[in-house]
Design a protein around this motif. Structure first.
Motif, PDB file in Angstrom:
ATOM      1  N   TRP A   1       0.829  -1.208   0.000  1.00 38.96           N
ATOM      2  CA  TRP A   1       0.000   0.000   0.000  1.00 38.96           C
ATOM      3  C   TRP A   1       0.866   1.261   0.000  1.00 38.96           C
ATOM      4  CZ3 TRP A   1      -4.641   0.975  -1.452  1.00 38.96           C
ATOM      5  CH2 TRP A   1      -5.257   2.192  -1.125  1.00 38.96           C
ATOM      6  N   ARG A   2       1.999   1.252   0.694  1.00 42.19           N
ATOM      7  CA  ARG A   2       2.893   2.405   0.688  1.00 42.19           C
ATOM      8  C   ARG A   2       3.472   2.633  -0.711  1.00 42.19           C
ATOM      9  NH1 ARG A   2       4.987   0.226   5.512  1.00 42.19           N
ATOM     10  NH2 ARG A   2       7.050  -0.072   4.570  1.00 42.19           N
ATOM     11  N   ILE A   3       3.758   1.540  -1.398  1.00 42.44           N
ATOM     12  CA  ILE A   3       4.233   1.664  -2.780  1.00 42.44           C
ATOM     13  C   ILE A   3       3.147   2.289  -3.650  1.00 42.44           C
ATOM     14  CG2 ILE A   3       4.916   0.362  -4.836  1.00 42.44           C
ATOM     15  CD1 ILE A   3       6.300  -1.630  -2.962  1.00 42.44           C
ATOM     16  N   CYS A   4       1.900   1.849  -3.456  1.00 39.15           N
ATOM     17  CA  CYS A   4       0.784   2.390  -4.223  1.00 39.15           C
ATOM     18  C   CYS A   4       0.618   3.883  -3.965  1.00 39.15           C
ATOM     19  CB  CYS A   4      -0.505   1.656  -3.879  1.00 39.15           C
ATOM     20  SG  CYS A   4      -0.558  -0.061  -4.454  1.00 39.15           S
ATOM     21  N   LEU A   5       0.752   4.286  -2.712  1.00 43.99           N
ATOM     22  CA  LEU A   5       0.630   5.703  -2.382  1.00 43.99           C
ATOM     23  C   LEU A   5       1.734   6.519  -3.049  1.00 43.99           C
ATOM     24  CD1 LEU A   5      -0.302   5.536   1.435  1.00 43.99           C
ATOM     25  CD2 LEU A   5      -1.813   6.106  -0.487  1.00 43.99           C
ATOM     26  N   GLY A   6       2.949   5.961  -3.062  1.00 43.13           N
ATOM     27  CA  GLY A   6       4.047   6.663  -3.720  1.00 43.13           C
ATOM     28  C   GLY A   6       3.820   6.813  -5.220  1.00 43.13           C
ATOM     29  N   LEU A   7       3.309   5.753  -5.861  1.00 41.50           N
ATOM     30  CA  LEU A   7       3.029   5.816  -7.301  1.00 41.50           C
ATOM     31  C   LEU A   7       1.880   6.779  -7.592  1.00 41.50           C
ATOM     32  CD1 LEU A   7       3.384   2.011  -8.083  1.00 41.50           C
ATOM     33  CD2 LEU A   7       4.935   3.832  -8.839  1.00 41.50           C
ATOM     34  N   ALA A   8       0.869   6.777  -6.714  1.00 42.21           N
ATOM     35  CA  ALA A   8      -0.240   7.726  -6.887  1.00 42.21           C
ATOM     36  C   ALA A   8       0.259   9.164  -6.776  1.00 42.21           C
ATOM     37  CB  ALA A   8      -1.321   7.452  -5.847  1.00 42.21           C
ATOM     38  N   ALA A   9       1.215   9.397  -5.875  1.00 43.25           N
ATOM     39  CA  ALA A   9       1.777  10.742  -5.735  1.00 43.25           C
ATOM     40  C   ALA A   9       2.528  11.151  -7.002  1.00 43.25           C
ATOM     41  CB  ALA A   9       2.696  10.797  -4.517  1.00 43.25           C
ATOM     42  N   GLN A  10       3.209  10.204  -7.641  1.00 39.11           N
ATOM     43  CA  GLN A  10       3.896  10.512  -8.900  1.00 39.11           C
ATOM     44  C   GLN A  10       2.908  10.955  -9.974  1.00 39.11           C
ATOM     45  OE1 GLN A  10       6.684   7.589 -10.371  1.00 39.11           O
ATOM     46  NE2 GLN A  10       7.347   7.028  -8.305  1.00 39.11           N
ATOM     47  N   LEU A  11       1.692  10.417  -9.928  1.00 38.87           N
ATOM     48  CA  LEU A  11       0.651  10.789 -10.890  1.00 38.87           C
ATOM     49  C   LEU A  11      -0.151  11.999 -10.421  1.00 38.87           C
ATOM     50  CD1 LEU A  11      -0.530   7.161 -11.687  1.00 38.87           C
ATOM     51  CD2 LEU A  11       0.523   8.721 -13.321  1.00 38.87           C
ATOM     52  N   ASP A  12       0.223  12.557  -9.274  1.00 36.98           N
ATOM     53  CA  ASP A  12      -0.503  13.701  -8.708  1.00 36.98           C
ATOM     54  C   ASP A  12      -1.967  13.337  -8.450  1.00 36.98           C
ATOM     55  OD1 ASP A  12      -0.639  16.260  -7.698  1.00 36.98           O
ATOM     56  OD2 ASP A  12      -1.213  17.156  -9.611  1.00 36.98           O
ATOM     57  N   GLY A  13      -2.172  12.093  -8.009  1.00 39.68           N
ATOM     58  CA  GLY A  13      -3.532  11.603  -7.803  1.00 39.68           C
ATOM     59  C   GLY A  13      -3.796  11.220  -6.357  1.00 39.68           C
TER      60      GLY A  13
ATOM     61  N   LEU B   1      -5.658   8.185  -3.877  1.00 30.65           N
ATOM     62  CA  LEU B   1      -6.190   6.818  -3.781  1.00 30.65           C
ATOM     63  C   LEU B   1      -7.298   6.758  -2.737  1.00 30.65           C
ATOM     64  CD1 LEU B   1      -3.117   4.389  -3.887  1.00 30.65           C
ATOM     65  CD2 LEU B   1      -4.970   4.545  -5.553  1.00 30.65           C
ATOM     66  N   THR B   2      -8.385   6.059  -3.071  1.00 28.25           N
ATOM     67  CA  THR B   2      -9.461   5.783  -2.114  1.00 28.25           C
ATOM     68  C   THR B   2      -9.861   4.321  -2.266  1.00 28.25           C
ATOM     69  OG1 THR B   2     -11.157   6.487  -3.707  1.00 28.25           O
ATOM     70  CG2 THR B   2     -10.342   8.148  -2.149  1.00 28.25           C
ATOM     71  N   THR B   3     -10.390   3.756  -1.183  1.00 26.05           N
ATOM     72  CA  THR B   3     -10.842   2.362  -1.221  1.00 26.05           C
ATOM     73  C   THR B   3     -12.283   2.275  -0.746  1.00 26.05           C
ATOM     74  OG1 THR B   3     -10.041   1.950   1.033  1.00 26.05           O
ATOM     75  CG2 THR B   3      -8.517   1.480  -0.778  1.00 26.05           C
ATOM     76  N   SER B   4     -12.970   1.282  -1.256  1.00 25.29           N
ATOM     77  CA  SER B   4     -14.324   0.974  -0.792  1.00 25.29           C
ATOM     78  C   SER B   4     -14.484  -0.525  -0.854  1.00 25.29           C
ATOM     79  CB  SER B   4     -15.380   1.668  -1.675  1.00 25.29           C
ATOM     80  OG  SER B   4     -15.257   1.243  -3.025  1.00 25.29           O
ATOM     81  N   SER B   5     -15.364  -1.042   0.011  1.00 28.09           N
ATOM     82  CA  SER B   5     -15.538  -2.483   0.087  1.00 28.09           C
ATOM     83  C   SER B   5     -17.003  -2.822   0.304  1.00 28.09           C
ATOM     84  CB  SER B   5     -14.693  -3.060   1.229  1.00 28.09           C
ATOM     85  OG  SER B   5     -14.788  -4.462   1.257  1.00 28.09           O
ATOM     86  N   GLY B   6     -17.430  -3.802  -0.382  1.00 24.62           N
ATOM     87  CA  GLY B   6     -18.778  -4.341  -0.240  1.00 24.62           C
ATOM     88  C   GLY B   6     -18.691  -5.788  -0.668  1.00 24.62           C
ATOM     89  N   ARG B   7     -19.230  -6.046  -1.841  1.00 22.58           N
ATOM     90  CA  ARG B   7     -18.996  -7.361  -2.451  1.00 22.58           C
ATOM     91  C   ARG B   7     -17.688  -7.256  -3.234  1.00 22.58           C
ATOM     92  NH1 ARG B   7     -19.971 -10.168  -7.184  1.00 22.58           N
ATOM     93  NH2 ARG B   7     -20.425 -12.394  -6.884  1.00 22.58           N
ATOM     94  N   GLY B   8     -16.600  -7.483  -2.528  1.00 19.40           N
ATOM     95  CA  GLY B   8     -15.283  -7.270  -3.095  1.00 19.40           C
ATOM     96  C   GLY B   8     -14.724  -5.923  -2.673  1.00 19.40           C
ATOM     97  N   THR B   9     -13.596  -5.571  -3.251  1.00 15.41           N
ATOM     98  CA  THR B   9     -12.906  -4.325  -2.904  1.00 15.41           C
ATOM     99  C   THR B   9     -12.633  -3.536  -4.175  1.00 15.41           C
ATOM    100  OG1 THR B   9     -11.840  -5.412  -1.024  1.00 15.41           O
ATOM    101  CG2 THR B   9     -10.867  -3.340  -1.792  1.00 15.41           C
ATOM    102  N   THR B  10     -12.777  -2.226  -4.063  1.00 16.08           N
ATOM    103  CA  THR B  10     -12.480  -1.337  -5.185  1.00 16.08           C
ATOM    104  C   THR B  10     -11.492  -0.271  -4.722  1.00 16.08           C
ATOM    105  OG1 THR B  10     -14.654  -1.649  -6.210  1.00 16.08           O
ATOM    106  CG2 THR B  10     -13.404   0.314  -6.858  1.00 16.08           C
TER     107      THR B  10
END
Length: 341
Positions: free
Chosen positions: A307-319, A321-330
């Motif tokens: 997840w820390r890697i994902c946050l770093g990559l999202a920062a490179q894209l100036d974006g 990240l959010t998560t949601s969960s119900g039937r599965g995860t998005t």
């Protein structure tokens, strides 16, 4: 600039210096008439000094200089006028001698004007080729600098990844081997991504088919035989740096979904989609139909390396990240279509 000019042959520099004058047609013909007049006046002034048999002595330089400085048309006009004046005023009236003298004059000026014209054409072609070569050199220089920049960024990313893996191994020495194996897998994935992105045969490949191939590669390498990955991407243009970060993010999130959403022999579907959020932003969504997050679990508050890697990559894209969960995860990434200037 001075160094470049000194490497140009003299005749090429001379021809280039006359280029602007030869573009002014009216001025060229005016100079042609003036050169003819001056040559005639000089020949008249030297009529008592020069012996017989030199009717063109002052006319040849006028023709050559006019053709060189003013171009083909003015040069031909000057040659014709000079020939007429020499024939009328300075050539004996004998028919055979007159014809021989005019023939000699015509051959000489025709050869001179032709050679000068060919020289100008060759100089023009050389200048064009030189301009193309300088453009190619500049492109190569820019590409080389861009390559150095990307290599430096990639090395920094790998160094940061290894630092995180090192801290994880220091916190849990018993899992050191597994952590090193994860690092090896991530580095191999980065290597495959870069080979695909820098393959000249894939430069015009749409993002959708490219990411479908990447996701299939992740599924195959993980051994998830019962999980399918569906990629649904609109046509989008991203520069290579941002496409690299987006690809690494997709790989990391798909890998996390394979680890946490499904059991060892469970089947399911992972969907990767890219859609425009508005005129200025995209939204990337990675969804699975697996077991979902446990109640109260927030990936952003955990100590997950992935997840820390994902946050770093999202920062490179100036974006973001959010998560949601119900039937599965998005997991959603909201990021701008254009990177920072």
């Amino acid at each position: 600039m001075i160094h470049k000019l000194s490497t140009v042959p003299f005749y090429l520099r001379a021809a280039q210096a006359t280029e602007q004058l030869r573009r002014h047609v009216v001025a060229g013909y005016a100079i042609s008439l003036s050169a003819t007049f001056v040559a005639f006046v000089l020949r008249v002034a030297l009529v008592d000094t020069l012996p017989d048999g030199f009717p063109y002595l002052t006319f040849f330089p006028a023709v050559i200089l006019t053709a060189f400085f003013c171009g083909l048309g003015p040069g031909v006009l000057c040659a014709v006028l000079c020939g007429v004046l020499a024939w009328y005023f300075f050539i004996p009236s004998s028919g055979s001698q007159s014809a021989l003298a005019l023939g000699f004059y015509a051959i000489i000026v025709a050869v001179d004007i032709t050679l000068i014209h060919i020289m100008h054409q060759a100089a023009r072609h050389l200048r064009q080729e030189r301009t193309v070569s300088e453009g190619l050199y500049e492109n190569q220089r820019v590409l080389f600098q861009e390559l150095q920049h990307r290599v430096a960024n990639n090395i920094q990313f790998i160094a940061g990844l290894l630092r995180m893996q090192k801290r994880q191994a220091a916190a849990d020495p018993a899992r050191a081997t597994a952590i090193l194996n994860e690092a090896q897998t991530r580095l191999e994935t980065i290597s495959r991504i870069h080979r695909m992105l820098h393959d000249p045969g894939r430069m015009d490949l749409d993002i959708g088919p490219y990411l479908q191939e990447i996701c299939n590669d992740v599924l195959e390498s993980s051994g998830a035989r019962h999980v399918a990955c569906v990629v649904d991407f609109i046509p989008a243009k991203l520069d290579l740096t941002r496409l690299t970060a987006l690809t690494l993010l997709v790989v990391e999130l798909v890998t996390n979904a394979l680890k946490h959403a499904f059991g060892p022999e469970e089947g399911g579907i992972i969907t990767v989609s890219l859609r425009p959020l508005d005129a200025a932003r995209y939204v990337l969504a990675i969804s699975d139909d697996g077991r979902g997050l446990a109640p109260g679990v927030d990936p952003g508050k955990g100590d997950s390396l992935g997840w820390r890697i994902c946050l770093g990559l999202a920062a490179q894209l100036d974006g973001k990240l959010t998560t949601s969960s119900g039937r599965g995860t998005t997991v959603r990434l909201d990021f701008p279509r254009q990177g920072p200037a």
